[in-house]
Design an enzyme around this catalytic site. Structure first.
Site, PDB file in Angstrom:
ATOM      1  N   ASP A   1     -10.902 -42.088   1.105  1.00 48.51           N
ATOM      2  CA  ASP A   1     -10.141 -41.507   0.013  1.00 48.51           C
ATOM      3  C   ASP A   1      -9.907 -42.646  -0.986  1.00 48.51           C
ATOM      4  O   ASP A   1      -9.932 -43.821  -0.612  1.00 48.51           O
ATOM      5  CB  ASP A   1      -8.815 -40.968   0.576  1.00 48.51           C
ATOM      6  CG  ASP A   1      -7.881 -40.531  -0.524  1.00 48.51           C
ATOM      7  OD1 ASP A   1      -8.317 -39.769  -1.398  1.00 48.51           O
ATOM      8  OD2 ASP A   1      -6.715 -40.965  -0.514  1.00 48.51           O
TER       9      ASP A   1
ATOM     10  N   ASP B   1      -7.293 -42.740  -4.020  1.00 49.93           N
ATOM     11  CA  ASP B   1      -5.889 -42.995  -4.378  1.00 49.93           C
ATOM     12  C   ASP B   1      -5.048 -43.231  -3.129  1.00 49.93           C
ATOM     13  O   ASP B   1      -4.937 -42.361  -2.268  1.00 49.93           O
ATOM     14  CB  ASP B   1      -5.308 -41.788  -5.135  1.00 49.93           C
ATOM     15  CG  ASP B   1      -5.975 -41.565  -6.481  1.00 49.93           C
ATOM     16  OD1 ASP B   1      -5.987 -42.491  -7.291  1.00 49.93           O
ATOM     17  OD2 ASP B   1      -6.482 -40.448  -6.715  1.00 49.93           O
TER      18      ASP B   1
HETATM   19  C1  BG6 Z   1      -5.791 -37.338  -5.441  1.00 52.89           C
HETATM   20  C2  BG6 Z   1      -4.333 -37.713  -5.560  1.00 52.89           C
HETATM   21  O1  BG6 Z   1      -6.536 -38.443  -5.052  1.00 52.89           O
HETATM   22  O2  BG6 Z   1      -6.286 -36.847  -6.685  1.00 52.89           O
HETATM   23  C3  BG6 Z   1      -3.529 -36.531  -6.085  1.00 52.89           C
HETATM   24  O3  BG6 Z   1      -3.828 -38.103  -4.290  1.00 52.89           O
HETATM   25  C4  BG6 Z   1      -4.133 -36.041  -7.399  1.00 52.89           C
HETATM   26  O4  BG6 Z   1      -2.183 -36.932  -6.276  1.00 52.89           O
HETATM   27  C5  BG6 Z   1      -5.600 -35.697  -7.180  1.00 52.89           C
HETATM   28  O5  BG6 Z   1      -3.435 -34.885  -7.872  1.00 52.89           O
HETATM   29  C6  BG6 Z   1      -6.291 -35.209  -8.449  1.00 52.89           C
HETATM   30  O6  BG6 Z   1      -6.372 -36.260  -9.374  1.00 52.89           O
HETATM   31  P1  BG6 Z   1      -6.860 -36.149 -10.851  1.00 52.89           P
HETATM   32  O7  BG6 Z   1      -7.101 -37.581 -11.256  1.00 52.89           O
HETATM   33  O8  BG6 Z   1      -8.114 -35.344 -10.865  1.00 52.89           O
HETATM   34  O9  BG6 Z   1      -5.775 -35.484 -11.639  1.00 52.89           O
HETATM   35 MG    MG Z   2      -4.898 -40.476  -1.253  1.00 51.70          MG
END
Ligand code: BG6
Ligand code: MG
Length: 213
Positions: free
Chosen positions: A8, A10
């Site tokens: 993953d 984030d």
């Molecule tokens: C995930 C995060 O990796 O990505 C979430 O943990 C986030 O918090 C999701 O909502 C979607 O991200 P993005 O950048 O497409 O808005």
């Molecule tokens: Mg994550």
């Protein structure tokens, strides 16, 4: 035998937690919707629109689909401005060392992230070419805990799900990995997840030989 590791992004490779929180908080404050860090925890691994749905549980009035899309776009504008400031210094402890060790051992590596901002984040932190495959929110329709993004990552690596280990900081991500027939290593917020196959506080504490089999 683990032949591939799917990370993953984030909260596992890079620290973007605060950027997501601050962007949602600004949007929610502008709308007069209560939002705090506890609610923010529920957004880990969850797609942008599904995250908005969780935030709207506290809204005083209903919003139309068009309004919801505008709110999600506004949050993303705030978020994209914040992630421009990311640098390789935001790579989480142990991540770069783990990738280097895996490369040396010949274990394949992929990203499996719900984020549609994955390409820009990887570019900002200098890891655009560090992975053999990238599966992200731009290529999937179902958010974690659905296994879609991890199954895609395994397919891009040319591996069977059972040959892959997923590293996740979100409970939804651990659930997704297991649902896809993969092993799961919980780190950070998922380090105490009892369903995870393995647990570690962070990648810095991980003993690779214990998870590669
Ligand atoms: C995930 C995060 O990796 O990505 C979430 O943990 C986030 O918090 C999701 O909502 C979607 O991200 P993005 O950048 O497409 O808005
Ligand atoms: Mg994550």
């Amino acid at each position: 035998m683990i032949k591939g590791m799917i990370f993953d992004l984030d909260g596992v490779i890079v620290s973007t937690d605060d950027c997501h929180y601050l962007a949602w908080k600004r949007m929610a404050d502008e709308e007069g919707i209560y939002f705090d860090r506890e609610i923010n925890e529920r957004l880990r691994g969850v797609s942008r629109m599904d995250s908005l749905q969780i935030i709207l549980e506290r809204a005083a009035k209903p919003y139309t689909q068009t309004e919801k899309e505008a709110m999600a776009a506004r949050k993303n504008d705030y978020y994209v401005a914040l992630i421009q400031e990311l640098t390789p210094a935001d790579i989480l402890p142990g991540a770069a060392e783990t990738l280097a060790a895996l490369r040396q051992k010949g274990v394949k590596m992929a990203i499996g992230s719900s984020s549609r901002n994955t390409p820009v984040i990887l570019e900002r932190i200098g890891l655009s070419t560090a992975f053999d495959a990238v599966a992200d929110g731009n290529q999937i329709t179902r958010s974690k805990p659905d296994p879609e993004v991890f199954l895609l990552a395994a397919r891009l690596l040319g591996l069977a799900p059972a040959e892959c280990l997923v590293v996740e900081d979100a409970d939804a991500g651990v659930e997704a990995a297991l649902a896809g027939g993969m092993k799961a290593l919980g780190v950070g917020s998922a380090a105490a997840n009892p369903s995870a196959t393995y647990r570690a506080k962070s990648l810095a504490e991980l003993k690779l030989e214990t998870v590669l089999g």
